[in-house]
Design an enzyme around this catalytic site. Sequence first.
Site, PDB file in Angstrom:
ATOM      1  N   LYS A   1      -6.257   3.941  -2.021  1.00 32.56           N
ATOM      2  CA  LYS A   1      -7.611   4.470  -2.113  1.00 32.56           C
ATOM      3  C   LYS A   1      -7.552   5.991  -2.141  1.00 32.56           C
ATOM      4  CE  LYS A   1     -12.085   4.463   0.291  1.00 32.56           C
ATOM      5  NZ  LYS A   1     -12.833   4.019   1.487  1.00 32.56           N
TER       6      LYS A   1
ATOM      7  N   TYR B   1     -17.831  -1.260  -6.834  1.00 29.65           N
ATOM      8  CA  TYR B   1     -19.278  -1.422  -6.742  1.00 29.65           C
ATOM      9  C   TYR B   1     -19.842  -1.998  -8.034  1.00 29.65           C
ATOM     10  CZ  TYR B   1     -18.398   1.426  -2.693  1.00 29.65           C
ATOM     11  OH  TYR B   1     -17.901   1.883  -1.501  1.00 29.65           O
TER      12      TYR B   1
ATOM     13  N   LYS C   1      -4.307   5.840   1.949  1.00 27.78           N
ATOM     14  CA  LYS C   1      -5.676   6.334   1.798  1.00 27.78           C
ATOM     15  C   LYS C   1      -5.640   7.857   1.861  1.00 27.78           C
ATOM     16  CE  LYS C   1     -10.315   6.053   3.790  1.00 27.78           C
ATOM     17  NZ  LYS C   1     -11.148   5.450   4.864  1.00 27.78           N
TER      18      LYS C   1
ATOM     19  N   LYS D   1     -11.000  15.174   7.231  1.00 28.22           N
ATOM     20  CA  LYS D   1     -10.153  14.077   7.705  1.00 28.22           C
ATOM     21  C   LYS D   1      -8.696  14.280   7.307  1.00 28.22           C
ATOM     22  CE  LYS D   1     -14.006  10.823   7.808  1.00 28.22           C
ATOM     23  NZ  LYS D   1     -14.446   9.419   7.620  1.00 28.22           N
TER      24      LYS D   1
ATOM     25  N   ARG E   1     -20.284   8.065   1.858  1.00 27.30           N
ATOM     26  CA  ARG E   1     -20.800   8.621   3.109  1.00 27.30           C
ATOM     27  C   ARG E   1     -22.315   8.691   3.090  1.00 27.30           C
ATOM     28  NH1 ARG E   1     -15.852  13.012   3.401  1.00 27.30           N
ATOM     29  NH2 ARG E   1     -14.262  11.461   3.995  1.00 27.30           N
TER      30      ARG E   1
ATOM     31  N   SER F   1     -16.580   5.159  -4.459  1.00 20.77           N
ATOM     32  CA  SER F   1     -17.969   5.495  -4.759  1.00 20.77           C
ATOM     33  C   SER F   1     -18.088   6.637  -5.755  1.00 20.77           C
ATOM     34  CB  SER F   1     -18.697   5.846  -3.460  1.00 20.77           C
ATOM     35  OG  SER F   1     -18.071   6.950  -2.808  1.00 20.77           O
TER      36      SER F   1
ATOM     37  N   GLU G   1       4.346   5.034   4.099  1.00 22.28           N
ATOM     38  CA  GLU G   1       3.190   4.450   4.779  1.00 22.28           C
ATOM     39  C   GLU G   1       3.076   2.952   4.474  1.00 22.28           C
ATOM     40  OE1 GLU G   1       1.001   5.577   6.867  1.00 22.28           O
ATOM     41  OE2 GLU G   1       0.843   7.763   6.697  1.00 22.28           O
TER      42      GLU G   1
END
Length: 331
Positions: free
Chosen positions: A253, A318, A199, A222, A209, A279, A238
């Site tokens: 992602k 979505y 990610k 982040k 968000r 999104s 990872e």
Amino acid sequence: MMQSFPRTRPRRNRVDGWTRRLVAENHLTVNDLIWPIFAVEGQNQRQPIASMPGVERLSLDLLVPAVAAARDLGIACVALFPVLPFDKKDPEGRESGNPDNLMCRAIRAIKREVPDIGILGDVALDPYTSHGHDGIVKDDYVLNEETVQALVWQALVQADAGCDIVAPSDMMDGRIGAIRDALEDRDHTLTRICSYAAKYASAFYGPFRDAVQTGGLLKGDKKTYQMDPANSDEALREVGMDIAEGADMVMVKPGLPYLDIIRRVKDQFSVPTFAYHVSGEYAMLKAASANGWLNYDAALLETLLGFKRAGTDAILTYGAIDAARLLRERG
């Protein structure tokens, strides 16, 4: 072996629709789709999200019938995200471990009314923290071990509620192993873990968000826990670590800017590999189509087929409902 024109004419296999179907290398079906949904408190609550046209936050009385409609379209799984009022948030995200929180009540309601659809539950603290980070913060740094302890409890209460797949999306080190051990100890041996293993600290998360109402809360960024978009080899490390710790599926992602990562993960590990059509990617399609710059239906299906070509086994999008309807219409 390279063949030469005119003996070989690649266009011969493109001349008819039925020929194109016969020789197609990849196929998109409703079985590839996971639909992300947002749950809110209250009754008869349908809250449109301005930055994600066509996406709404739904109270449980409306969310459960929406999930049933998705099931009827053939969608196999929904990805559930809670939207909490601010008075339920605190710096430690303690509401995440409440067995009667919104997330757990939504899981139980779906499983009671629509038992034959899968639920992928988000495991992260950002919907629950007053600062918008995915973990417990001290001196502007997200603590790893303390956050993992909170994630373990969050995963357990979701599994107790009936969640089929817990999906840690936080990017803390070691959380997959800790969650797997805790699930085994609690006899949740069949609860799957889908790790957001690669990610990235991406610019494409803004509308999400807005959806979970954390954007205005976030202090800083982040980048100390989500991955650097410049890195590819690191993604394989990872993913490899999370598989070794017990992940059943892995997630990349965002999706479109990271198709190369999806391909490398699939080639390297041959495990179920999911992608998140996030999104911002969805919002771009919607905005461009609203301006008449592209055909949304065609662009959506082409985008999702691109994920399949890159190696994904399932896609969180979505546009899942839209895609499922289009696929049904087209047979």
